[in-house]
Design a protein around this motif. Sequence first.
Motif, PDB file in Angstrom:
ATOM      1  N   VAL A  35       0.825  -1.201   0.000  1.00  0.00           N
ATOM      2  CA  VAL A  35       0.000   0.000   0.000  1.00  0.00           C
ATOM      3  C   VAL A  35       0.864   1.256   0.000  1.00  0.00           C
ATOM      4  O   VAL A  35       0.566   2.230  -0.700  1.00  0.00           O
ATOM      5  CB  VAL A  35      -0.942  -0.002   1.221  1.00  0.00           C
ATOM      6  N   ALA A  36       1.931   1.239   0.798  1.00  0.00           N
ATOM      7  CA  ALA A  36       2.817   2.407   0.906  1.00  0.00           C
ATOM      8  C   ALA A  36       4.257   1.955   0.665  1.00  0.00           C
ATOM      9  O   ALA A  36       5.032   1.792   1.600  1.00  0.00           O
ATOM     10  CB  ALA A  36       2.668   3.050   2.279  1.00  0.00           C
TER      11      ALA A  36
ATOM     12  N   PRO B  16      20.053   2.589  11.577  1.00  0.00           N
ATOM     13  CA  PRO B  16      20.546   3.402  12.698  1.00  0.00           C
ATOM     14  C   PRO B  16      20.146   4.870  12.608  1.00  0.00           C
ATOM     15  O   PRO B  16      19.944   5.521  13.625  1.00  0.00           O
ATOM     16  CB  PRO B  16      22.065   3.233  12.601  1.00  0.00           C
ATOM     17  N   SER B  17      20.007   5.392  11.389  1.00  0.00           N
ATOM     18  CA  SER B  17      19.668   6.807  11.238  1.00  0.00           C
ATOM     19  C   SER B  17      18.245   7.120  11.678  1.00  0.00           C
ATOM     20  O   SER B  17      17.954   8.233  12.129  1.00  0.00           O
ATOM     21  CB  SER B  17      19.858   7.233   9.776  1.00  0.00           C
ATOM     22  N   GLU B  18      17.333   6.130  11.569  1.00  0.00           N
ATOM     23  CA  GLU B  18      15.933   6.365  11.917  1.00  0.00           C
ATOM     24  C   GLU B  18      15.550   5.816  13.286  1.00  0.00           C
ATOM     25  O   GLU B  18      14.749   6.420  14.002  1.00  0.00           O
ATOM     26  CB  GLU B  18      15.021   5.739  10.850  1.00  0.00           C
ATOM     27  N   GLN B  19      16.085   4.655  13.616  1.00  0.00           N
ATOM     28  CA  GLN B  19      15.754   4.009  14.890  1.00  0.00           C
ATOM     29  C   GLN B  19      17.048   3.581  15.590  1.00  0.00           C
ATOM     30  O   GLN B  19      17.349   2.386  15.697  1.00  0.00           O
ATOM     31  CB  GLN B  19      14.846   2.794  14.645  1.00  0.00           C
TER      32      GLN B  19
ATOM     33  N   LEU C  26       8.946  -0.372   3.285  1.00  0.00           N
ATOM     34  CA  LEU C  26       7.834   0.526   3.554  1.00  0.00           C
ATOM     35  C   LEU C  26       8.281   1.976   3.386  1.00  0.00           C
ATOM     36  O   LEU C  26       9.407   2.328   3.738  1.00  0.00           O
ATOM     37  CB  LEU C  26       7.341   0.287   4.985  1.00  0.00           C
ATOM     38  N   ARG C  27       7.408   2.800   2.861  1.00  0.00           N
ATOM     39  CA  ARG C  27       7.728   4.210   2.638  1.00  0.00           C
ATOM     40  C   ARG C  27       8.237   4.861   3.925  1.00  0.00           C
ATOM     41  O   ARG C  27       7.662   4.671   5.006  1.00  0.00           O
ATOM     42  CB  ARG C  27       6.486   4.937   2.114  1.00  0.00           C
ATOM     43  N   LYS C  28       9.282   5.657   3.802  1.00  0.00           N
ATOM     44  CA  LYS C  28       9.958   6.218   4.976  1.00  0.00           C
ATOM     45  C   LYS C  28       9.009   7.014   5.862  1.00  0.00           C
ATOM     46  O   LYS C  28       8.978   6.839   7.084  1.00  0.00           O
ATOM     47  CB  LYS C  28      11.134   7.094   4.530  1.00  0.00           C
ATOM     48  N   GLY C  29       8.231   7.904   5.279  1.00  0.00           N
ATOM     49  CA  GLY C  29       7.332   8.728   6.075  1.00  0.00           C
ATOM     50  C   GLY C  29       6.210   7.952   6.720  1.00  0.00           C
ATOM     51  O   GLY C  29       5.618   8.404   7.709  1.00  0.00           O
ATOM     52  N   VAL C  30       5.899   6.770   6.178  1.00  0.00           N
ATOM     53  CA  VAL C  30       4.856   5.926   6.757  1.00  0.00           C
ATOM     54  C   VAL C  30       5.431   5.099   7.901  1.00  0.00           C
ATOM     55  O   VAL C  30       4.843   5.023   8.985  1.00  0.00           O
ATOM     56  CB  VAL C  30       4.228   5.013   5.679  1.00  0.00           C
TER      57      VAL C  30
END
Length: 317
Positions: free
Chosen positions: A157-158, A221-224, A200-204
């Motif tokens: 979906v995303a 590591p950059s996001e979580q 999955l889409r980054k913003g989602v």
Amino acid sequence: MEWQDRFKYEFVKRPGEHLLNLGITGSGKTQDLIWILNALISDAPEETILWNDAGKSNELLLVAQFGPLHILLPAGMDIDITGENVEYTKTWFTDPADVWRFLEVGKINVLCIEPFIRKPQYFTPVVTSIFSKLVDMAHDYHLPIPLTIFYDEFHRVAPGKGQAYDSRHAAFGAEIQYNIETLRSLKVRFVASTHGWTKLRKGVRSSFNWFMINRGASFTPSEQPKLARFNKKFEKLETDEAIIAFPNKTFTDIMKIPYYGEGWQYGQVHYSGKITPQNSPFIKKRTNVDRSDLEEIKKMLLKDVLRPGAVAAGDDD
């Protein structure tokens, strides 16, 4: 407070909390989703539930063990379920908004549309039309809330970067990204799964504040950064093991997920029908072009180009 109580009161009984289930194929994600479904039915009976049927009959038969199904089908398609302890009704729709209008509280609503989509180019217009209506009806307060939508393989979906079927598919991912936080505030939640974080889409993916982690889950590591430090730990989980990460990124010890069996033990599912541009109101039909008209247009253009004093395209400034 024990983690079980925290999960119950801060997730299950709190509408709008999104949860993402991560793990490689065969890591036990289906059992996790069933476990969450059971928790919602037991501890949040007022919650309206929609389960997206991805065509995995084994999964659908397991879901049927937890309550009567209300199956939503596009007109012209059908499903037949035979087996023990399977109670279901069927409703057909032609308007994508009807998926959300026809939801029934007290039953496990099942959106049965993906089993009838055989070509990826048909997936986008069908699914986007349905979920676009979800966004509209949520904003207009026309949904039976609180609402939980279970969606396996949510990256369909995303999709993440490079994962979309086409430009429209990618654009719809942006629409989900734009609205997913608003849906949370409107008491609409997704309990979704994916094979990989970047699928999955980054913003989602950044909008999910709860995670259920299975074998093979890996965070960037950059996001979580807090969770990424434990990627090696997640790689070693067994198929009956999972870890729940809370919104503050603390997480439980390794937990054993109940084994709910295999769907084929309970019966069989038969799908009949195939969505095509000819039988689906969600897919625009190609208009047959009269080639004689094209020849006339060609002659007119040539006449304009060849007439004395004609201005060449791009030279009119």
